[in-house]
Design a protein around this motif. Sequence first.
Motif, mmCIF file in Angstrom:
data_model
loop_
_atom_site.group_PDB
_atom_site.id
_atom_site.type_symbol
_atom_site.label_atom_id
_atom_site.label_comp_id
_atom_site.label_asym_id
_atom_site.label_seq_id
_atom_site.Cartn_x
_atom_site.Cartn_y
_atom_site.Cartn_z
ATOM 1 N N ALA A 41 30.961 42.044 33.099
ATOM 2 C CA ALA A 41 30.737 42.354 31.682
ATOM 3 C C ALA A 41 30.256 41.140 30.902
ATOM 4 C CB ALA A 41 32.001 42.902 31.056
ATOM 5 N N GLY A 42 29.786 40.124 31.615
ATOM 6 C CA GLY A 42 29.223 38.969 30.936
ATOM 7 C C GLY A 42 30.203 37.866 30.634
ATOM 8 N N VAL A 43 31.452 38.037 31.008
ATOM 9 C CA VAL A 43 32.456 36.999 30.788
ATOM 10 C C VAL A 43 32.752 36.357 32.131
ATOM 11 C CG1 VAL A 43 34.770 36.492 29.927
ATOM 12 C CG2 VAL A 43 33.419 38.325 28.890
ATOM 13 N N ALA A 44 32.573 35.053 32.205
ATOM 14 C CA ALA A 44 32.677 34.410 33.520
ATOM 15 C C ALA A 44 33.631 33.235 33.530
ATOM 16 C CB ALA A 44 31.296 33.951 33.984
ATOM 17 N N HIS A 45 34.639 33.264 32.673
ATOM 18 C CA HIS A 45 35.645 32.206 32.758
ATOM 19 C C HIS A 45 36.979 32.747 32.267
ATOM 20 C CE1 HIS A 45 37.479 28.286 32.902
ATOM 21 N NE2 HIS A 45 37.941 28.484 31.692
ATOM 22 N N GLY A 46 37.944 32.836 33.193
ATOM 23 C CA GLY A 46 39.278 33.274 32.827
ATOM 24 C C GLY A 46 39.300 34.635 32.156
ATOM 25 N N HIS A 47 38.299 35.456 32.449
ATOM 26 C CA HIS A 47 38.116 36.702 31.704
ATOM 27 C C HIS A 47 39.246 37.689 31.934
ATOM 28 C CE1 HIS A 47 37.006 37.906 35.678
ATOM 29 N NE2 HIS A 47 36.960 39.155 35.295
ATOM 30 N N MET A 48 40.021 37.509 32.995
ATOM 31 C CA MET A 48 41.085 38.462 33.284
ATOM 32 C C MET A 48 42.384 38.113 32.558
ATOM 33 S SD MET A 48 39.289 40.276 35.228
ATOM 34 C CE MET A 48 40.450 41.476 35.823
ATOM 35 N N PHE A 49 42.385 37.022 31.803
ATOM 36 C CA PHE A 49 43.665 36.494 31.375
ATOM 37 C C PHE A 49 43.803 36.222 29.897
ATOM 38 C CE2 PHE A 49 43.881 35.878 35.814
ATOM 39 C CZ PHE A 49 45.201 36.210 36.078
ATOM 40 N N CYS A 50 43.757 37.268 29.114
ATOM 41 C CA CYS A 50 44.447 37.232 27.838
ATOM 42 C C CYS A 50 45.786 37.888 28.136
ATOM 43 C CB CYS A 50 43.689 37.998 26.778
ATOM 44 S SG CYS A 50 42.193 37.138 26.264
ATOM 45 N N GLY A 51 46.780 37.556 27.390
ATOM 46 C CA GLY A 51 48.068 38.130 27.720
ATOM 47 C C GLY A 51 49.045 37.975 26.588
ATOM 48 N N ARG A 94 39.890 44.053 30.864
ATOM 49 C CA ARG A 94 38.457 44.314 31.012
ATOM 50 C C ARG A 94 37.800 44.108 29.659
ATOM 51 N NH1 ARG A 94 35.576 50.025 32.814
ATOM 52 N NH2 ARG A 94 33.491 49.513 32.078
ATOM 53 N N PHE A 95 36.713 43.364 29.617
ATOM 54 C CA PHE A 95 36.058 43.042 28.359
ATOM 55 C C PHE A 95 34.639 43.598 28.342
ATOM 56 C CE2 PHE A 95 39.302 39.810 28.759
ATOM 57 C CZ PHE A 95 39.864 39.808 27.486
ATOM 58 N N GLY A 96 34.365 44.470 27.400
ATOM 59 C CA GLY A 96 33.001 44.901 27.156
ATOM 60 C C GLY A 96 32.449 45.882 28.169
ATOM 61 N N GLN A 97 31.204 46.264 27.950
ATOM 62 C CA GLN A 97 30.507 47.192 28.819
ATOM 63 C C GLN A 97 29.835 46.441 29.984
ATOM 64 O OE1 GLN A 97 30.625 50.578 28.440
ATOM 65 N NE2 GLN A 97 32.151 50.014 26.883
ATOM 66 N N PRO A 98 29.618 47.135 31.113
ATOM 67 C CA PRO A 98 28.957 46.491 32.255
ATOM 68 C C PRO A 98 27.589 45.927 31.874
ATOM 69 C CG PRO A 98 29.918 48.588 32.891
ATOM 70 C CD PRO A 98 30.039 48.520 31.402
ATOM 71 N N LYS A 99 27.283 44.772 32.480
ATOM 72 C CA LYS A 99 26.004 44.110 32.263
ATOM 73 C C LYS A 99 25.375 43.790 33.609
ATOM 74 C CE LYS A 99 27.210 42.011 27.822
ATOM 75 N NZ LYS A 99 27.302 40.748 27.048
ATOM 76 N N GLY A 123 38.434 38.193 43.328
ATOM 77 C CA GLY A 123 39.487 37.905 44.286
ATOM 78 C C GLY A 123 40.691 38.800 44.140
ATOM 79 N N PRO A 124 41.874 38.239 43.811
ATOM 80 C CA PRO A 124 43.099 39.043 43.721
ATOM 81 C C PRO A 124 43.131 39.985 42.526
ATOM 82 C CG PRO A 124 43.573 36.672 43.818
ATOM 83 C CD PRO A 124 42.116 36.807 43.583
ATOM 84 N N ALA A 125 42.238 39.795 41.566
ATOM 85 C CA ALA A 125 42.255 40.623 40.352
ATOM 86 C C ALA A 125 41.738 42.027 40.652
ATOM 87 C CB ALA A 125 41.399 39.972 39.271
ATOM 88 N N PRO A 126 42.148 43.010 39.899
ATOM 89 C CA PRO A 126 41.618 44.364 40.075
ATOM 90 C C PRO A 126 40.108 44.382 39.887
ATOM 91 C CG PRO A 126 43.531 44.384 38.619
ATOM 92 C CD PRO A 126 43.169 42.956 38.821
ATOM 93 N N TRP A 127 39.458 45.293 40.590
ATOM 94 C CA TRP A 127 38.010 45.391 40.468
ATOM 95 C C TRP A 127 37.623 45.915 39.083
ATOM 96 C CZ3 TRP A 127 33.662 43.786 42.538
ATOM 97 C CH2 TRP A 127 32.473 44.360 42.083
ATOM 98 N N VAL A 128 36.712 45.225 38.427
ATOM 99 C CA VAL A 128 36.088 45.695 37.186
ATOM 100 C C VAL A 128 34.617 45.315 37.262
ATOM 101 C CG1 VAL A 128 38.151 45.510 35.745
ATOM 102 C CG2 VAL A 128 36.627 43.542 35.975
ATOM 103 N N PRO A 129 33.745 46.071 36.618
ATOM 104 C CA PRO A 129 32.327 45.692 36.598
ATOM 105 C C PRO A 129 32.131 44.390 35.844
ATOM 106 C CG PRO A 129 32.637 47.971 35.898
ATOM 107 C CD PRO A 129 33.989 47.349 35.934
#
Length: 437
Positions: free
Chosen positions: A255-265, A229-234, A247-253
């Motif tokens: 936060a202004g990131v709209a590309h591959g935001h779930m995938f640092c690893g 999760r990146f940053g505060q809700p926007k 989609g398959p990712a866990p629900w998060v509000p």
Amino acid sequence: MKASTVTSRRQFLRRGARALGAAVSFPAVIPGSALGRGGFTSPSERITMGFIGVGGQGGGHLVGKAWTYLKGGYVARDDVQILAVCDARRNQREEYRQIVDKTYASKHGKGSYTACKAYTDFRQLLAREDIDAVLIGTPIHWHGVMTVMAAEAGKDIYCEKPTAITIRESQAMLSAVRRYGRVFQAGTQQRSEYGGKFRIACELVRAGRIGKLKEVYAYRPGGSFAWHRFGQPKPMPDGLDWDLYLGPAPWVPYAGVAHGHMFCGIGDINWGPHHYDFIQWVLDADRSGPVELWIEYDVLRYRYANGVVVHCCPHPDSGVGGSGGARFVGTDGWVAVDRGNLIAHPSEMIRVPIAPTGVDIYRSDSHSGNFLDCVRTRKRPICDIETAHRAASAVLLGGIALQVKRRLTWDPKRERFEGDDEANRLLSAAFRPPWQV
């Protein structure tokens, strides 16, 4: 769509031609291009396609911004008809829908084209019986689920890398593509593009020009995903279906990131697939994989059954190999290759033609062209589903080793770690319902 209801290739093409005729408002005189004259391909012989995810790479494939290595992209090809685009972001899908329609209107000279339809939900696109194949260019957490559903719907599939985020997901993709008899091409295009540099390097090593291969420098580590999760809700942007985007990712509000935001690893799950797909090819391991992984001097290392050790780092001299490549070191010399370079020691080995060795190395000079040819002929693409599964596994195994930080023994046949339940639990991940594979 179940296997019993998957229609034949010819039926798909006929339906595509009917869909084109219904979608196009022709002038009184039908242009010869629409009838297959003047060197054009007739509508009944064109492969009909839908594009799922048209942001970065998906849009690049569609209109030729990058990655297709063909000016104008798929929409410029005379042997392809783009019938649909899909994206959870309204501005993206509408932009590319308009580009497709304007391109076709310009190509055929006259008439008002409305041949391409834009969808928010990819399931509506998959439900169309007049679409032969899909290109999946979504964020990576969608690749596995969409591939399985596309195979079930009777579509052939080009899927961007990384093709999967867990090994169990990759196995489900393999099973679905096999079960429904679909053509699958992974977007690890180095086997086809860059002037054949990677294929030549593969041939040199396989032909024994560097003697017995002993070690490989991969320049990148393996890698695995992590939900972030990146940053505060926007405030939610207008026209974004955030639930479908996640989609398959866990629900998060949002936060202004709209590309591959779930995938640092851990490690490198983004560039790693290019390096390890190529290494697997050279090692003739497209149906196998490493047997041991460990960390030594802070560097991840793999060992294959033939004794070759892969060091997941640059060569001590650095140099060529960093952009998708590797350095292969043998008893009599070495070869290093990346997207811009092919070098060797002794250097003359590159200039001397390779005599026939009996080794069958797949040749493709266009990754998109190879995919489309295999859709027509039902042949195996150069980066088919088995190849993609094993390349993805090589990357993801490295990510697991980096997490547990101990020596692991891997059984490529059973696809399990020997005697390590904790590591085996990392072979899969929970997805948010209803998205499962």
